[in-house]
Design a protein around this motif. Structure first.
Motif, PDB file in Angstrom:
ATOM      1  N   PHE A  23      65.770 -21.888  92.780  1.00 36.60           N
ATOM      2  CA  PHE A  23      65.900 -21.153  91.529  1.00 36.60           C
ATOM      3  C   PHE A  23      65.086 -19.856  91.598  1.00 36.60           C
ATOM      4  CE2 PHE A  23      66.339 -25.645  90.847  1.00 36.60           C
ATOM      5  CZ  PHE A  23      67.430 -25.764  89.999  1.00 36.60           C
ATOM      6  N   GLU A  73      74.698 -23.097  87.655  1.00 36.41           N
ATOM      7  CA  GLU A  73      73.790 -24.109  87.129  1.00 36.41           C
ATOM      8  C   GLU A  73      73.568 -25.187  88.177  1.00 36.41           C
ATOM      9  OE1 GLU A  73      76.610 -27.085  84.573  1.00 36.41           O
ATOM     10  OE2 GLU A  73      76.060 -25.200  83.617  1.00 36.41           O
ATOM     11  N   ALA A  81      62.596 -29.098  93.704  1.00 34.53           N
ATOM     12  CA  ALA A  81      63.068 -27.840  93.113  1.00 34.53           C
ATOM     13  C   ALA A  81      62.101 -26.731  93.516  1.00 34.53           C
ATOM     14  CB  ALA A  81      63.139 -27.946  91.599  1.00 34.53           C
ATOM     15  N   ASP A  94      67.468 -21.388  84.698  1.00 36.89           N
ATOM     16  CA  ASP A  94      67.662 -22.816  84.958  1.00 36.89           C
ATOM     17  C   ASP A  94      68.382 -23.459  83.775  1.00 36.89           C
ATOM     18  OD1 ASP A  94      67.486 -25.421  85.848  1.00 36.89           O
ATOM     19  OD2 ASP A  94      65.333 -25.621  85.497  1.00 36.89           O
ATOM     20  N   ASP A  97      67.805 -27.180  83.043  1.00 30.41           N
ATOM     21  CA  ASP A  97      66.412 -27.658  83.118  1.00 30.41           C
ATOM     22  C   ASP A  97      66.188 -28.545  84.336  1.00 30.41           C
ATOM     23  OD1 ASP A  97      65.536 -26.340  80.832  1.00 30.41           O
ATOM     24  OD2 ASP A  97      66.156 -27.979  79.513  1.00 30.41           O
ATOM     25  N   SER A  98      66.865 -28.201  85.425  1.00 33.93           N
ATOM     26  CA  SER A  98      66.759 -28.984  86.661  1.00 33.93           C
ATOM     27  C   SER A  98      65.347 -28.976  87.219  1.00 33.93           C
ATOM     28  CB  SER A  98      67.722 -28.430  87.715  1.00 33.93           C
ATOM     29  OG  SER A  98      69.016 -28.292  87.205  1.00 33.93           O
ATOM     30  N   PHE A  99      64.667 -27.834  87.091  1.00 31.07           N
ATOM     31  CA  PHE A  99      63.317 -27.702  87.627  1.00 31.07           C
ATOM     32  C   PHE A  99      62.387 -28.711  86.954  1.00 31.07           C
ATOM     33  CE2 PHE A  99      59.188 -25.730  88.384  1.00 31.07           C
ATOM     34  CZ  PHE A  99      59.310 -25.259  89.682  1.00 31.07           C
TER      35      PHE A  99
END
Length: 319
Positions: A23, A73, A81, A94, A97-99
Motif C-alpha cells: 500500500f 482495493e 501488509a 486502503d 482497511d486491509s492494513f
C-alpha cells in the motif's frame, strides 16, 4: 529501535509471509508508484502471493512494468501488509482497511514526519526517495534488481530527488544509477517521460497557474492556485497538476513556493517547495500535514481567502 534491527525484522517477516499486500499514500507520486511496483516485482521473484493497491495516479507513469497488476482495493486480510512512502496511516490508500486487519504490518519510508504506525518501521529520513531505501531491503532479500525493477526504482528516485537536484542525493544514489545503466535501465528516457512530457491538460493548467502567480514578503514567497472549475475545463486527469508548485520555486529570489488545488470534497490540497533554508515541513505540520524540509504538503479548509492568509502568515514566520 536500531534501524539495522528493524531491517532484520522486516526481512524475517517478509520471508515468513505467504500473502502480502503493498500500500502507499493517496494521490501517489513517482516514488510511491515506483516503490510499490519495484517491491511487487521483487516479491514475485520470491514466489510470494502479492497484491499492490494504489490510488489514481498520473499517466506519465503508465510506461512502468507491471502497472496493469495494480488493484484498486486489497483483500480483507494479509499475512503481511507493507506501507511504502507513507508517513502516517491516515494518509494510506486502503479502501478495505486491509492494513488494519493484517497479521503483521511494516512501514518503509523516507519522511522525517513518519509516525512509526506499523509493527516494524524502517525509515531513512536522509534518503532522497523511498525507492532508494527499498534497495537495501531488496538486496537483503536476495532479490535480483533486474531491468524491470530498476526502471521502477529509478522512476521514484528521479522524481522525488527533483532529477538528482536535492541535497539528499548522495554518492550511493549515483552508484545505483550507474548499476542500473549496466542492466539496461533507460535513465534518460525515464527522466524525459516523468519531467519533460506533458499532457495538453497539464500544459493548460500550468498556464492558468502561471497567470495567477502572486508574490509576498518582498517576492520571497510565490503563491498560485487552480480550482475544480479549472480542472473540469481542461479535462484534467489524475496527476495533471503535478509540477505546478515548481513554477514559483524556479523564479529568482523566491525561497518558498505554495500551490493550492481545490479538491472534489471542497477542501484545498496544498504543496510547498523551498530552495535554501525554510523547512516547509514545519509549515505543513501547522495544518496537520508533513513531508520533507524542501517539499511538503497539507490539506486546508475553505474559505479560500482565509486559507491563503493562514498559509502566507505561517510561511512568513519562517523567512
Amino acid at each position: 529501535m536500531n534501524s539495522q534491527i528493524e531491517l532484520d525484522n522486516i526481512v524475517e517477516v517478509i520471508n515468513r509471509a505467504k500473502t502480502i499486500g503493498i500500500f502507499t499514500h493517496v494521490s501517489p507520486d513517482g516514488d510511491a508508484i515506483g516503490s510499490s511496483l519495484g517491491l511487487y516485482l521483487g516479491l514475485k521473484q520470491l514466489k510470494k502471493d502479492v497484491d499492490v493497491v494504489v490510488d489514481e495516479y498520473s499517466r506519465c507513469f503508465h510506461f512502468l512494468p507491471a502497472r496493469e497488476d495494480m488493484k484498486e482495493e486489497g483483500r480483507k486480510e494479509y499475512d503481511l501488509a507493507i506501507a511504502l512512502d507513507c508517513a502516517s496511516q491516515s494518509r494510506l490508500f486502503d479502501p478495505n482497511d486491509s492494513f488494519l486487519h493484517s497479521k503483521v504490518t511494516v512501514s518503509i519510508d523516507h519522511h522525517a514526519s513518519n509516525t512509526y504506525f506499523a509493527n516494524f518501521n524502517y525509515v531513512e529520513d536522509e534518503s532522497p526517495a523511498t525507492c532508494k531505501t527499498l534497495i537495501k531491503v531488496l538486496k537483503r532479500l536476495n532479490v535480483s534488481i533486474n531491468k524491470e525493477i530498476g526502471e521502477c526504482l529509478m522512476a521514484g528516485i528521479i522524481t522525488d530527488s527533483g532529477g538528482f537536484r536535492y541535497s539528499t542525493v548522495d554518492d550511493e544514489t549515483f552508484e545505483f544509477a550507474a548499476q542500473m545503466l549496466d542492466v539496461g535501465v533507460p535513465i534518460s528516457d525515464i527522466y524525459y517521460r516523468t519531467f519533460d512530457v506533458k499532457t495538453k491538460a497539464q500544459f493548460e493548467l500550468s498556464s492558468i497557474a502561471t497567470s495567477r502567480l502572486t508574490f509576498y514578503s518582498k517576492d520571497r514567497i510565490a503563491f498560485t492556485y487552480i480550482t475544480m472549475e479549472d480542472l473540469k475545463k481542461v479535462k484534467a486527469a489524475a496527476g495533471d497538476h503535478e509540477g505546478i508548485v515548481n513554477i514559483g520555486r524556479n523564479i529568482e529570489g523566491v525561497e518558498v513556493s505554495i500551490f493550492l488545488r481545490e479538491d472534489e470534497d471542497g477542501t484545498y490540497k496544498v504543496s510547498f517547495r523551498s530552495n535554501d533554508f525554510v523547512d516547509v515541513s514545519e509549515v505543513a505540520k501547522m495544518f496537520d500535514g508533513g513531508g520533507h524540509a524542501r517539499a511538503a504538503g497539507c490539506t486546508i479548509d475553505p474559505p479560500f481567502e482565509v486559507a491563503v492568509k493562514k498559509l502566507i502568515k505561517e510561511t512568513v514566520k519562517r523567512l
